[in-house]
Motif scaffolding. Structure first.
Motif, short mmCIF file in Angstrom:
data_model
loop_
_atom_site.label_atom_id
_atom_site.label_comp_id
_atom_site.label_asym_id
_atom_site.label_seq_id
_atom_site.Cartn_x
_atom_site.Cartn_y
_atom_site.Cartn_z
N ALA A 1 0.85 -1.21 0.00
CA ALA A 1 0.00 0.00 0.00
C ALA A 1 0.88 1.25 0.00
CB ALA A 1 -0.90 -0.02 1.24
N THR B 1 1.54 -6.18 -9.31
CA THR B 1 1.63 -7.30 -8.35
C THR B 1 1.00 -8.58 -8.91
OG1 THR B 1 -0.41 -6.45 -7.40
CG2 THR B 1 1.64 -5.84 -6.27
N ARG C 1 2.35 1.73 -3.45
CA ARG C 1 1.39 2.32 -4.40
C ARG C 1 1.22 3.81 -4.14
NH1 ARG C 1 -1.59 -2.45 -2.83
NH2 ARG C 1 -1.31 -4.07 -4.39
N ASP C 2 1.29 4.20 -2.87
CA ASP C 2 1.19 5.64 -2.55
C ASP C 2 2.33 6.42 -3.20
OD1 ASP C 2 -0.09 5.29 0.89
OD2 ASP C 2 -1.05 5.20 -1.11
N ARG D 1 -0.90 3.41 -8.37
CA ARG D 1 -1.35 2.03 -8.54
C ARG D 1 -0.89 1.44 -9.88
NH1 ARG D 1 -4.72 -1.36 -6.33
NH2 ARG D 1 -5.24 0.02 -4.60
N GLN D 2 -0.95 2.25 -10.95
CA GLN D 2 -0.60 1.74 -12.29
C GLN D 2 0.87 1.32 -12.39
OE1 GLN D 2 -2.80 1.18 -14.62
NE2 GLN D 2 -4.35 2.01 -13.21
N CYS E 1 2.65 0.07 -9.95
CA CYS E 1 3.04 -0.94 -8.96
C CYS E 1 2.35 -2.25 -9.35
CB CYS E 1 2.60 -0.51 -7.57
SG CYS E 1 3.10 -1.70 -6.30
#
Ligand code: FAD
Ligand code: S2G
Ligand code: ZN
Length: 478
Positions: free
Chosen positions: A12, A25, A15-16, A20-21, A23
């Motif tokens: 989390a 997973t 991603r911060d 999100r794009q 990172c």
């Protein structure tokens, strides 16, 4: 990082930082980053992050340091030794692909400052557009990135005249394992102010920090380039021809590649192409002369080749008359390298260097020793002979069982590398160590050298988060 809850907190926070794009997973999204060029190693990671800039890299490394998560930097993922392969779920891949800007070109200082994710071919093009040459040139240049080139101290075809990545670099910007940013982007050819810190990171293969930008040398564009495919009676004759060509041309030789007939034959067979000479010979040199002056090299080249024909150093030659013909001659080099990579069964590769004067002995002794161990092995000794670097590749005997041949890798490595060592050479000329050659480090580096490398590594990355398990063998207790 202990439990899955910690992992989720960590992801989390990641991603911060990058969004999100950037990172990745999911298994699918991560897949291309977890395998390497030769498919020798399969990696695993908690995530692949694709930071947009140095500031994000800095925050990602600080977070990884805090959580004890390993960081495996990646550029174009064309490395030949598994250096970019993540080895655990407590690791992330830090892909530099989004950091690909040309930051500055200083024409009067003949330098260019670029970000680590800049693809080498794009860097070459940017230099050309500005009226300069950036001379690093190698087969993976359409995908490899300058951060990876510096981290592996890449070589390629022009080293004998312009030097390798290390010699083309003047300054670096590096994010250290704790996230601090070292800005060493000076474009100075002279700077004697303490230890040469920048050189620690070149060739470190991601084990000391993340290179995020570099200031590099630019050179005058060649206005006159003459290329010839020259049949020679032996590697010895090729080396003598090199010395003669450098002497007569005032060191205008910018490439000198040795090609064996077997490499060409497998190249023609598996990749197509045609021999520019009428007769078949055993050995060839692909020679290129370059000059910033608009004309005059052709006469020099003809003088060199005529002297070679008279002395017996040269048996035949084809000189490119057009740029198209020049490209056709260089394709002979491409198919010599590419024609045996996976089409002929088991393959054992060696990227070695010896003093240029020892090239003939390396080929003779290495070939004899390999054939004694396994008669019928096809030895393809080719490449950058002008700087002492041979790709001494072994292909299984025709009809042999591929896996049985590949199972001989350690044996053949030992045979070839022991001869290299006896000739005062290196068991890795340009591709680095990665995961592939760690055992060789124990065998061929002295305990003192390994101790010094471990001390440097301990000083810069005490938490051992930078690409753990690569380059250095575990330190043996003294
Ligand atoms: P990657 O494979 O992504 O990474 C290589 C290593 O550098 C890894 O250890 C990685 O962790 C580290 N790294 C990557 N980026 C960074 C960064 N920003 N900061 C810190 N560490 C980083 N190589 C030669 O030298 N000469 C050749 O002639 C040559 N010919 C080739 C021909 C072909 C067809 C192919 C596929 C490869 C060839 N190579 C050659 C090998 C390869 O292209 C080089 O090693 C190249 O320098 C790797 O660059 P990359 O960006 O792909 O690095
Ligand atoms: C080259 C890559 C080929 C090989 O072509 O110069 O660096 O076989 C090499 O490793
Ligand atoms: Zn090479």
């Amino acid at each position: 990082m202990t439990q899955s809850a910690d992992l989720e907190d960590f992801l989390a926070a990641l991603r911060d930082i990058v969004g999100r794009q950037a990172c990745l997973t999911s298994a699918d999204a991560m897949a291309p980053y977890l395998v390497e060029e030769r498919r020798l190693f399969q990696g695993e990671a908690a995530a692949v992050v694709r930071p947009a800039n140095t500031e994000e890299v800095s925050r990602v490394l600080a977070l990884c340091s805090e959580h004890g998560v390993a960081v495996v930097p990646q550029g174009g993922n064309t490395g030949a030794c598994g250096g970019g392969v993540p080895l655990s779920r407590r690791a992330i891949v830090l892909a530099t692909e989004r950091m690909d800007r040309i930051r500055a070109i200083d024409a009067d200082n003949a330098t260019i400052t670029v970000e680590a994710g800049c693809i080498l071919a794009n860097l070459q093009a940017a230099a050309r557009e500005a009226g300069f040459l950036f001379p690093l040139s190698l087969g993976g240049e359409g995908s490899c990135r300058i951060g990876g080139n510096l981290s592996t101290n890449a070589g390629g075809i022009n080293v004998l005249h312009y030097g390798n990545a290390r010699e083309l670099m003047l300054g670096l910007e590096v994010v250290l394992p704790d996230g601090r940013v070292w800005n060493g982007l000076r474009g100075l050819r002279k700077d004697n102010t303490g230890y040469a810190l920048k050189h620690l990171f070149v060739g470190a293969e991601g084990t000391l920090g993340v290179i995020t930008a570099a200031t590099l040398k630019l050179f005058p564009l060649p206005r006159d380039r003459q290329t010839a495919f020259v049949a020679v009676p032996s590697p010895q004759a090729a080396i003598e021809l090199l010395a003669h060509a450098r002497d007569v041309s005032g060191d205008s030789v910018t490439a000198f590649e040795l090609l064996p007939r077997i490499g060409l034959d497998l190249g023609f067979k598996n990749m197509g192409g045609r021999d520019p000479l009428q007769q078949v010979y055993s050995w060839y040199a692909l020679i290129e002369l370059s000059s910033a002056r608009p004309r005059g090299l052709r006469e020099v080249f003809e003088e060199i080749l005529e002297a070679g024909l008279e002395s017996g150093m040269v048996l035949d030659a084809a000189i490119a008359e057009t740029e198209e013909q020049r490209r056709e001659l260089w394709r002979l080099r491409e198919i010599t390298a590419g024609g045996h990579q996976h089409q002929e069964g088991g393959l054992i590769k060696h990227d070695i260097s010896v003093p240029v004067s020892a090239i003939p002995a390396m080929i003779e002794r290495g070939t004899a020793a390999v054939l004694e161990r396994l008669p019928g092995t096809r030895v393809i000794a080719f490449g950058h002979a002008g700087d002492g670097n041979l790709h001494f590749n072994l292909v299984q005997p025709v009809g042999h069982e591929a896996q049985a041949f590949f199972d001989l890798r350690d044996t053949m490595n030992r045979i070839v590398h022991d001869i290299v060592h006896e000739l005062d050479g290196s068991i890795s000329a340009e591709h680095g160590i990665g995961l592939l050659k760690i055992d060789e480090m124990t065998r061929y580096k002295t305990p003192l050298e390994l101790e010094l490398m471990h001390r440097i590594r301990q000083a810069i990355d005490p938490a051992n988060i930078m690409n753990p398990g690569k380059v250095l063998p575990p330190l043996r207790s003294r």
